[in-house]
Enzyme design. Structure first.
Site, PDB file in Angstrom:
ATOM      1  N   CYS A  67     -29.597 -20.982 104.933  1.00  0.00           N
ATOM      2  CA  CYS A  67     -29.299 -19.768 104.184  1.00  0.00           C
ATOM      3  C   CYS A  67     -30.284 -18.661 104.553  1.00  0.00           C
ATOM      4  CB  CYS A  67     -29.351 -20.049 102.686  1.00  0.00           C
ATOM      5  SG  CYS A  67     -27.940 -20.997 102.063  1.00  0.00           S
ATOM      6  N   HIS A 124     -29.724 -14.952  99.591  1.00  0.00           N
ATOM      7  CA  HIS A 124     -30.207 -15.158  98.213  1.00  0.00           C
ATOM      8  C   HIS A 124     -31.681 -14.837  98.084  1.00  0.00           C
ATOM      9  CE1 HIS A 124     -32.306 -18.924  99.231  1.00  0.00           C
ATOM     10  NE2 HIS A 124     -31.245 -19.260  99.952  1.00  0.00           N
TER      11      HIS A 124
END
Length: 302
Positions: A210, A194
């Site tokens: 992440c 992301h």
């Protein structure tokens, strides 16, 4: 007079547009399946106002990669006219050249174009120590634009322990959203590739697991990588290659301590010992790099 001012203003805007480049992936040609060396050595000459974070964004490389390649520099107080090595030459990871490959120790994401002999290389931020990004083989399971951010139960508990209050249940798209403007899910897991609402942290161990990217980089990935693209997250701190049958190249990155599986110096693997062989000059050249990895490609003695 007015026309002259307008002309000068237009020229200034053009110069500014040329100087201020958006962050985009570095694209390399892959000459053949037998070669793994990509990129060319690059050196940046420092001018007034330069600092590592600005250079990392300008050249689309990671902050820690710049730091490792230039240990002699203060990252925030660079001496004018000094030279900064830009680590944009590398060896491809030892893995099939398909889809997305994320090599955690070098904090890089590779995307191998399915239609051309090209690879797009991006710096990424990964899970900090204790919250490591997991090694996996999966696919892009979902793509989202303007994603909501929903902190996990573990995140809520950590935040409460550190700050004495809980995070909101949902953070909608906007400047306060840690996911930025785009997100790609790894399979059906809670792990995403992301964007970020923070410029600092790309090319570092700073996330809860992440994979973070610069805004323009994740935008490119979102627009060009389809759902079901293969993704592999690997742990290869040492990359080696014989180029053209005789040039012996090696690239060493700092081993991620929480991914070590052996005691002592995990970098000294049997594969590396076989690759270097018994050449004393090669080991003399390599031992300082093993002691303090700089992530640059090293050519060993013949």
């Amino acid at each position: 007079m007015i026309k002259t001012k307008l002309f000068l203003t237009s020229i200034s805007l053009v110069i500014l547009m040329l100087l201020v480049k958006p962050v985009v992936a570095t694209v390399y040609d892959i000459e053949s399946n037998s070669k793994r060396l990509i990129g060319e050595p690059k050196v940046h000459k420092v001018v007034k106002g330069d600092y590592f974070q600005e250079l990392a964004e300008k050249y689309d490389v990671g902050f820690l990669a710049l730091l490792a390649a230039n240990p002699q520099h203060d990252p925030f107080l660079l001496e004018i006219d000094s030279e900064v090595v830009i680590p944009n030459q590398m060896l491809l990871p030892f893995i099939s050249r398909k889809g997305i490959v994320i090599n955690l120790p070098e904090l890089r994401l590779y995307y191998f174009s399915p239609e051309e002999s090209k690879v797009h290389v991006f710096p990424v931020g990964i899970g900090r120590q204790g919250l490591s990004t997991p090694l996996t083989s999966t696919v892009i399971g979902e793509k989202r634009k303007d994603p909501d951010w929903r902190p996990t139960k573990e995140m809520q508990e950590r935040h409460f322990a550190e700050h004495g209050k809980y995070l909101p249940d949902v953070v909608p798209a906007g400047p306060n959203n840690p996911f930025g403007k785009y997100a790609l899910r790894l399979g059906t897991s809670e792990y995403l590739i992301h964007g970020s609402n923070k410029r600092f942290g790309i090319g570092m161990r700073a996330s809860s697991g992440c994979i973070r990217m610069y805004d323009d980089d994740i935008k490119w990935l979102y627009e060009n990588v389809p759902v079901n693209t293969k993704v592999r997250v690997v742990n290869q701190p040492v990359k080696m290659s014989f180029e053209n049958g005789d040039k012996q190249l090696i690239e060493i990155h700092q081993q991620l301590s929480d991914l070590e599986t052996t005691k002592g110096n995990a970098i000294l693997t049997k594969a590396m010992q076989r690759f270097v062989g018994t050449n004393r000059e090669s080991w003399q050249k390599l031992l300082p790099v093993i002691e303090k990895p700089h992530g640059l490609v090293v050519e060993l003695a013949k």
